[in-house]
Design an enzyme around this catalytic site. Structure first.
Site, PDB file in Angstrom:
ATOM      1  N   LEU A  14       0.866  -1.340  -0.010  1.00 36.08           N
ATOM      2  CA  LEU A  14       0.029   0.041  -0.004  1.00 36.08           C
ATOM      3  C   LEU A  14       0.898   1.202  -0.118  1.00 36.08           C
ATOM      4  O   LEU A  14       1.872   1.512   0.475  1.00 36.08           O
ATOM      5  CB  LEU A  14      -0.970   0.027   1.378  1.00 36.08           C
ATOM      6  CG  LEU A  14      -1.786  -1.099   1.410  1.00 36.08           C
ATOM      7  CD1 LEU A  14      -2.869  -0.962   2.591  1.00 36.08           C
ATOM      8  CD2 LEU A  14      -2.701  -1.163   0.152  1.00 36.08           C
ATOM      9  N   CYS A  15       0.233   2.405  -0.561  1.00 35.03           N
ATOM     10  CA  CYS A  15       0.913   3.572  -0.589  1.00 35.03           C
ATOM     11  C   CYS A  15       1.259   4.091   0.948  1.00 35.03           C
ATOM     12  O   CYS A  15       0.459   3.775   1.565  1.00 35.03           O
ATOM     13  CB  CYS A  15       0.404   4.809  -1.140  1.00 35.03           C
ATOM     14  SG  CYS A  15       0.048   4.625  -2.962  1.00 35.03           S
ATOM     15  N   PRO A  16       2.482   4.711   1.195  1.00 31.76           N
ATOM     16  CA  PRO A  16       3.515   5.046   0.184  1.00 31.76           C
ATOM     17  C   PRO A  16       4.650   3.878  -0.336  1.00 31.76           C
ATOM     18  O   PRO A  16       5.624   4.483  -0.957  1.00 31.76           O
ATOM     19  CB  PRO A  16       4.079   6.141   1.100  1.00 31.76           C
ATOM     20  CG  PRO A  16       4.097   5.795   2.309  1.00 31.76           C
ATOM     21  CD  PRO A  16       2.753   5.064   2.525  1.00 31.76           C
TER      22      PRO A  16
ATOM     23  N   HIS B  45      -4.615   4.269   3.133  1.00 25.93           N
ATOM     24  CA  HIS B  45      -4.743   3.131   3.183  1.00 25.93           C
ATOM     25  C   HIS B  45      -6.250   2.537   3.282  1.00 25.93           C
ATOM     26  O   HIS B  45      -6.660   1.921   2.401  1.00 25.93           O
ATOM     27  CB  HIS B  45      -4.051   2.535   4.567  1.00 25.93           C
ATOM     28  CG  HIS B  45      -2.616   2.606   4.368  1.00 25.93           C
ATOM     29  ND1 HIS B  45      -2.048   2.869   5.609  1.00 25.93           N
ATOM     30  CD2 HIS B  45      -1.736   2.423   3.417  1.00 25.93           C
ATOM     31  CE1 HIS B  45      -0.612   2.913   5.452  1.00 25.93           C
ATOM     32  NE2 HIS B  45      -0.694   2.627   4.113  1.00 25.93           N
TER      33      HIS B  45
END
Ligand code: SF4
Lengths: 86, 347
Positions: A14-16, B45
């Site tokens: 997941l980002c980042p 998220h």
């Protein structure tokens, strides 16, 4: 088909994190080379181009297919190569 | 000839670090941003996971701020090193599981390592005296300087005039007269300065910059630690605490129950690491079982899982249970009744 110099599998993170992995991959590449990133977090559609814009890299294409996003980046493609890359 | 001085700015994505950076940019210093990813940062998220949020525009605030300021941003993965900060904070925790003082010291120390490697001159942060109960008190600010090793190469442009002179001020790299004296919890001076700089849009994180300031999140973290032999954690563990309902019906296991399709999809990614089940006879969420379970536990887990599916009022629900080897079997159970789900099971 364009030549790609490095591939990065950033799926399921997941980002980042995909941005960090792309940043670290690019740190070892030369201007003009291409990195292809495959990711699943839709956040990359914003974050990777934003990161590229501020760091002088050019996003060539973003392709979304079956929940996978493929982004091709030309290193230093904006011609604003920073003086102090790490 | 004056050497072009360079500063690294700790960018959290909030207004204060944005202002602090701009103040120093105005003084002709070359500034780049640095942002640390601990695994607990408030990012997109949950948006990425929950389907209903997927349509909303998502952005990483640190990147956004850097772009507004026209500076580069380095994002550093500190997940591993951060464990020590969170597990053994010398100065303890704040209101929840947030070790803010140790965390700030750690980040400034990392920034200090960075400037030495990259030949930068000093570090700036958006800290304001008296703003946060733990890390931003007048008496704790020198602690951060000392413990990070950065000493007087750490400059806080928004409150510098209330603090002893630092190296960049003494050397004339920045003009102390053009720095600020903000203090306390009021946000008015920051808002006025934002107005002056023409910043119309900025993120305003409520409690802090990470999930550790969140009570519900901290409760789940503490519950996880309490029921495991060691407090060590992996990124997956702390990510999963952000997703789904968590119910612990017995000390030896808990269930993670997807609340909607996006979460089910996300949890599917963990099917190889967790015993899991989903309803076959009725639509229902994916449920992960975290812990060592007996046959009795499995039955209880299945009855709870059935309660959260559309077969909740049915006499019998068929669920498929899959183990870590990928072997599946079918369980037929009667869903627990609403009143049989104890309130204290909810973590
Ligand atoms: S809120 Fe979180 S990231 Fe911010 S200083 Fe506290 S512990 Fe660190």
């Amino acid at each position: 088909m364009v030549r790609v110099d490095k591939e990065l599998d950033a799926r399921r993170i997941l980002c980042p994190l995909p941005v960090i992995r792309a940043q670290d991959a690019i740190a070892g590449m030369q201007a003009g080379e291409r990195l292809r990133v495959v990711a699943t977090d839709p956040g990359v559609k914003n974050d990777i181009p934003a990161w590229c814009r501020i760091n002088g890299h050019r996003v060539e294409s973003i392709i979304e297919e079956n929940d996978e996003i493929t982004i091709t980046i030309e290193v230093d493609g904006l011609g604003t190569a920073p003086s102090s890359q790490h | 000839m004056n050497k072009q001085r360079k500063a690294i700015s700790l960018i959290s994505g909030g207004l204060d670090s944005m202002l602090a950076t701009r103040v120093i940019l105005e003084q002709g210093v070359h500034v780049e941003g640095i942002n640390f990813f601990t695994g607990f940062c408030v990012e997109g998220h949950t948006h990425a996971i929950r389907k209903k949020d997927r349509k909303k525009p998502k952005r990483n605030n640190a990147l956004w701020v850097a772009e507004q300021l026209g500076i580069k941003l380095h994002i550093v993965d500190v997940i591993e090193e951060y464990k020590e900060v969170l597990l053994n904070p010398k100065h303890g925790y704040g209101q929840n599981m947030n070790p803010c003082l140790d965390c700030k010291g750690f980040m400034v120390r990392k920034a200090y390592e960075w400037i030495r490697q990259h030949d930068f001159d000093f570090i700036i942060t958006g800290e304001v005296v008296g703003q946060r109960p733990m890390s931003q008190r007048r008496d704790t600010m020198p602690v951060i300087q000392r413990e990070s090793g950065a000493g007087d190469r750490l400059l806080r442009p928004l409150c510098a005039r209330l603090l002893p002179e630092t190296l960049p001020e003494r050397e004339g790299w920045v003009d102390r007269g053009k720095l600020y004296d903000f203090s306390g919890r009021t946000r008015k001076p920051q808002m006025a300065l934002a107005e002056q700089f023409g910043f119309r849009e900025y993120a305003t994180p409520a409690g802090g910059c990470c999930f550790l300031t969140d009570k519900a999140y901290s409760d789940k973290l503490v519950d996880m630690w309490r029921h495991r032999p060691s407090r060590d954690y992996q990124l997956d563990d702390i990510m999963l605490l952000k997703v789904g309902r968590h119910l612990r019906p017995r000390p030896n296991f808990k269930l993670i129950i997807a609340r909607e399709e996006g979460e089910s999809k996300f949890l599917e990614g963990y099917r190889k690491q967790y015993l899991h089940m989903h309803s076959r006879s009725h639509p229902g969420p994916l449920v992960l079982i975290d812990g060592d379970v007996s046959e009795n536990d499995i039955e209880l887990a299945a009855r709870i899982a059935a309660r959260f599916g559309q077969g909740r009022e049915a006499k019998e629900v068929a669920l498929e249970l899959t183990d870590l080897q990928g072997e599946s079997r079918t369980l037929r159970v009667s869903p627990l009744k609403q009143e049989e789900i104890a309130a204290e099971w909810y973590v």
